[in-house]
Structure formats: C-alpha cells, structure tokens
Write a protein that holds these residues in place. Structure first.
Motif, PDB file in Angstrom:
ATOM      1  N   THR A 110       0.700  -1.201   0.026  1.00 23.82           N
ATOM      2  CA  THR A 110      -0.002   0.077  -0.053  1.00 23.82           C
ATOM      3  C   THR A 110       0.790   1.075  -0.085  1.00 23.82           C
ATOM      4  OG1 THR A 110      -0.068   0.096   2.312  1.00 23.82           O
ATOM      5  CG2 THR A 110      -1.723  -1.182   1.549  1.00 23.82           C
TER       6      THR A 110
ATOM      7  N   ARG B  94      -4.239  -5.529 -11.728  1.00 21.53           N
ATOM      8  CA  ARG B  94      -4.996  -4.744 -10.703  1.00 21.53           C
ATOM      9  C   ARG B  94      -4.048  -4.091  -9.808  1.00 21.53           C
ATOM     10  NH1 ARG B  94      -7.675 -10.018 -11.654  1.00 21.53           N
ATOM     11  NH2 ARG B  94      -9.515  -9.698 -13.183  1.00 21.53           N
ATOM     12  N   ILE B  95      -3.314  -4.908  -9.176  1.00 21.83           N
ATOM     13  CA  ILE B  95      -2.283  -4.356  -8.143  1.00 21.83           C
ATOM     14  C   ILE B  95      -1.741  -3.105  -8.484  1.00 21.83           C
ATOM     15  CG2 ILE B  95      -0.318  -4.623  -6.817  1.00 21.83           C
ATOM     16  CD1 ILE B  95      -1.301  -7.938  -6.837  1.00 21.83           C
TER      17      ILE B  95
ATOM     18  N   GLU C  68      -2.523  -1.027 -11.173  1.00 22.38           N
ATOM     19  CA  GLU C  68      -3.760   0.161 -11.076  1.00 22.38           C
ATOM     20  C   GLU C  68      -4.061   0.693  -9.833  1.00 22.38           C
ATOM     21  OE1 GLU C  68      -6.442  -2.071 -13.557  1.00 22.38           O
ATOM     22  OE2 GLU C  68      -5.632  -1.443 -15.402  1.00 22.38           O
ATOM     23  N   LYS C  69      -4.116  -0.149  -8.885  1.00 23.82           N
ATOM     24  CA  LYS C  69      -4.645   0.503  -7.510  1.00 23.82           C
ATOM     25  C   LYS C  69      -3.230   1.290  -7.007  1.00 23.82           C
ATOM     26  CE  LYS C  69      -5.690  -0.974  -2.844  1.00 23.82           C
ATOM     27  NZ  LYS C  69      -5.910  -2.119  -2.046  1.00 23.82           N
TER      28      LYS C  69
ATOM     29  N   ALA D  13      -3.111   4.837  -8.750  1.00 23.69           N
ATOM     30  CA  ALA D  13      -4.313   5.326  -8.088  1.00 23.69           C
ATOM     31  C   ALA D  13      -3.831   5.904  -6.900  1.00 23.69           C
ATOM     32  CB  ALA D  13      -5.671   4.635  -8.037  1.00 23.69           C
ATOM     33  N   GLU D  14      -3.400   5.346  -6.187  1.00 20.81           N
ATOM     34  CA  GLU D  14      -2.879   5.687  -4.881  1.00 20.81           C
ATOM     35  C   GLU D  14      -1.861   6.769  -4.907  1.00 20.81           C
ATOM     36  OE1 GLU D  14      -3.240   1.920  -1.738  1.00 20.81           O
ATOM     37  OE2 GLU D  14      -1.498   1.981  -2.899  1.00 20.81           O
TER      38      GLU D  14
END
Length: 454
Positions: free
Chosen positions: A17, A132-133, A135-136, A139-140
C-alpha cells in the motif's frame, strides 16, 4: 546476510500500500530528483551506478538513456517491459505483486530523467492480478500528488498507464512490445532505427525491465557511486534471482553480485542445497534461453576458480564452457533429471512462441522440436545430434530478434555437454520410455565435452 535494496521491506505488513510504503521511505527518490536535480543529473547518477539492464541483455542503463533523441516538440516515452515470459523467470511478477510502489516510484523518477510525460507499463496478459495491483498503486500515487499535473508543485507532469499484453513471448523483445502497444501484431522491427530514435508512435522511447526501473530508486536515494560499491567489477549492485528446480528453497532472492554460485545453491540463506540429498547434475543460470552447464562448469571455471553470480564470471569461457546471467531464471537439475527431455520441453516452447517472421526461426525451431521429440520417444537416429547442432547454427544470428538465438543456444549447449545422454536415448529406445539417463552414468565430476563447437 547480503544487502537488500529492492526487497529490504518485503516482509513488512501492508508494504503493497502507498501508506506503508511511504512510511518506509518510499518516493524519496521522486522528491529528490524533481526538487533538487536536473534531468541530466539523474541520468548521470544512473551512469555512475553501473546499473545494467536486468531483463537479460545486461546493457548499461545510463548509456541506453543517454542515446535517447531529444528533438524539439517531439514527445518522448518510457515503457516498462513487464512481459515476463522467460521460462524459469518470475522475479518481476514477485516485485509487482508485493512491492508495486517500488516500480511506480522508479517509473516516475526515470520518466522525469528522460523528459517523458506519458509512460506505460506493458504487463503480460496472464498477470491479471498484478495488473489490478499496479492500477491500484497508480491510483494511490496519483491521489497523493505523485502523478498527474504539476507533481509536488515542481511543474513536471506525468501520466502512467498499465497496458495488458496478449500473452506472446515475442513481446518481451522491445520492438515487438512497441508494436503491440500500438495495437498491432507483436512482430519485432528491423533495427536500425532503434527505439531511442524512433520507438513508440515513431517517437524517441526507452524500454526498460521492471527490475531495472525499480533499481533506479536506491540509486537516486543513495547516489550512483554508493550503488557501484556493491557487487563486483562491471556487475554492480544487487540482482533478483528466480530460483527453481530441484532445490530445497525455491523462490525469489536478492543477491549481491559476486557471490559464488556454490554459495547460492548450497547456503541456507538462498537455495538451501539440492532437494532430497541428491547431487547436482546441471544448471540453467539465466532462464531457458541461455546455455545449460553441467555441475562441474557451473560451480567452477575452467581454471578451477569458483564461478560467481555475475555477468562476467558466468559468461567466462564463451558458449563453450560458459553461459549467461540473463534474466536471472536459475533452474537446478538433480541427478535424476533428463537433460534430453528438458531440452525438448524448451524447444517446444520456442517453436510455439516464434512469431514466424523470419524463416530460420519459423522453420528451424519446428525442426529442432520434431527431432528432439523423436529422440525422446525412441525413434531417434545417430545422426540426429549433428543435425540439431547444424540447425541451431543456421538459426543463430540469422533472425531479426534474439528469439532465434534463445532457441538455438539451449539445444547446442545440451548436446555439447551431454552428448552421451542423447546417444543413450538413441541407442536404448525401449529404455528411454521408462527411465531417465541419470547421474550414475557419468564420471564424477561430469566430463566437459568440447568436440562440438558452437
């Protein structure tokens, strides 16, 4: 324990994250580069580091960046090659899965250095979880102000996109990747012009591997000279190795360049030795596209010194007694493994993945697969070994891209070092279906067969 630059925080909960990655010092290289360094200074630090491309070719990254043309009013692009398709290689997937922000941070810093305002991460189509990881993570990073317009108030703009591939090994070659990224069939381009002059959409483009781009982060954080102190000779820094095969501890390891191959295989810090107490027979050191070496040559050089995990040491002796570090796909075979069957398996892969653009590769890979198939299935002929070597020679160096070489080298080296095993399959067709030609057939240490030159 060896020094870790990319995987230092791999076991920290939540490191995937933005919040946790940032708490552990993430995105410092972006702040340092954009706020305190010119683009040329960033490139110079990468040059000082001695960083070499981690995708397989090992070309100096800073030098590659310096070739980028900079015509006025023409867009420049950075493209990350995340089309990790080499059999035996999975370190980029591991990095993207567990520390995606390391790649995102490297993309931002590298894009700034190259003057790119639009960059792409081209990911192998089968890696949907990693897509997907990423792209997330993008975005973060954008929400935190590290992507988009006026990043950190510096006036630098960057948009970053993830582009899924279509599952073609050939798209690991940079020009085929660019063709695919443009929406066309992934056929390699004839060079020159090189991508640095005419790449994506005909504009100056740099294509770098995932690990290469991630390595830019510690280089900018600590300085190129500090990075160059790690490793040995022109093999500077650390390297991610995908270790698999008959070992006790398969996985992804970050090593300091220059440790011995023996330590890498047998130490508890890394592979933990050969599984089930068996003996080592052979190793593919850099993914399926590099020459296979018997145990005595992968552990030692011809002069008796220890072989090192470095570009120079592994390649010493050329393709007669050496191999390549390549993409770091390290596959160990124990005494019960059949080199003939594994070579056939590699040949099947390359015959299937050839794009068909060049006749030596299109026809030659198919021929090699068929001949190896006949040997494995008990219908081989005594002349087949020489035929395979001849076909490999006709392919090598005669194709637009290196896939032809990648298909030829494993076959030629397998016959060079394990010709007696191929001969056994031809001489014992009824037994070849029931048992493998194991280490028990060999003298100890394994012989070096130099009767067939590459």
């Amino acid at each position: 324990m060896g020094r870790k630059l990319l995987l230092e925080h791999i076991n920290v909960p939540g490191i995937n994250t933005f919040k946790v990655y940032r708490e552990k010092g993430g995105y410092r290289s972006v702040e340092k580069a954009l706020k305190t360094m010119s683009t040329d200074e960033v490139v110079e630090e990468v040059k000082k580091s001695g960083l070499r491309g981690r995708g397989g070719a090992g070309f100096p990254t800073g030098m590659k960046w310096s070739f980028l043309a900079k015509p006025e009013g023409v867009a420049r692009y950075l493209v990350c090659n995340a089309d990790e398709s080499e059999p035996g290689t999975f370190k980029d997937r591991y990095l993207m899965t567990h520390i995606p922000h390391a790649l995102i941070e490297g993309m931002i810093t590298s894009s700034y250095a190259l003057g790119a305002h639009t960059s792409y991460i081209y990911v192998r189509g089968e890696m949907m979880p990693q897509i997907r990881i990423l792209e997330k993570a993008i975005a973060e990073a954008k929400e935190a102000g590290f992507l988009g317009k006026n990043i950190l108030g510096t006036g630098y703009d960057l948009e970053l996109y993830v582009q899924p591939g279509a599952g073609a090994y050939i798209c690991g070659e940079e020009t085929a990747l660019l063709e695919s990224l443009e929406g066309k069939r992934g056929n390699p381009r004839i060079k020159p012009p090189f991508p640095a002059i005419a790449g994506l959409y005909g504009c100056p483009t740099v294509v770098n591997n995932v690990e290469t781009i991630a390595a830019v982060v510690p280089i900018i954080n600590d300085g190129g000279e500090e990075y160059a102190k790690i490793g040995i000779g022109r093999s500077t820094g650390t390297k991610l190795i995908s270790a698999s095969g008959n070992i006790n501890k398969p996985g992804v390891y970050e090593i300091e360049m220059g440790i011995t191959v023996e330590d890498f295989i047998y130490s508890d810090e890394y592979c933990g030795g050969i599984a089930n107490g068996k003996r080592l027979k052979a190793v593919v050191a850099g993914g399926s596209s590099v020459p296979i070496l018997p145990a005595n040559l992968i552990l030692n050089l011809a002069n008796g010194e220890k072989r090192l995990m470095s570009y120079e040491s592994l390649s010493e002796g050329g393709f007669i007694t050496g191999t390549m570090l390549g993409s770091g796909g390290f596959i160990a075979f124990d005494e019960d493994q059949s080199v003939v069957r594994n070579t056939w398996n590699f040949a099947r892969f390359y015959a299937h993945e050839s794009c068909g653009q060049c006749s030596p590769c299109r026809e030659g890979t198919g021929w090699m697969e068929k001949v190896l198939h006949s040997i494995v299935n008990g219908t081989g002929r005594p002349s087949d070994m020489d035929l395979l070597v001849n076909v490999a020679k006709q392919i090598e160096g005669n194709t637009i891209c290196p896939l032809g070489d990648a298909a030829a080298w494993p076959v030629a080296s397998a016959i060079r070092h394990f010709r007696d095993e191929f001969q056994w399959y031809v001489d014992n067709p009824e037994l070849s279906q029931k048992q493998n030609y194991g280490l028990a057939h060999y003298a100890d240490p394994l012989p070096v067969l130099e009767t067939i030159e590459n």
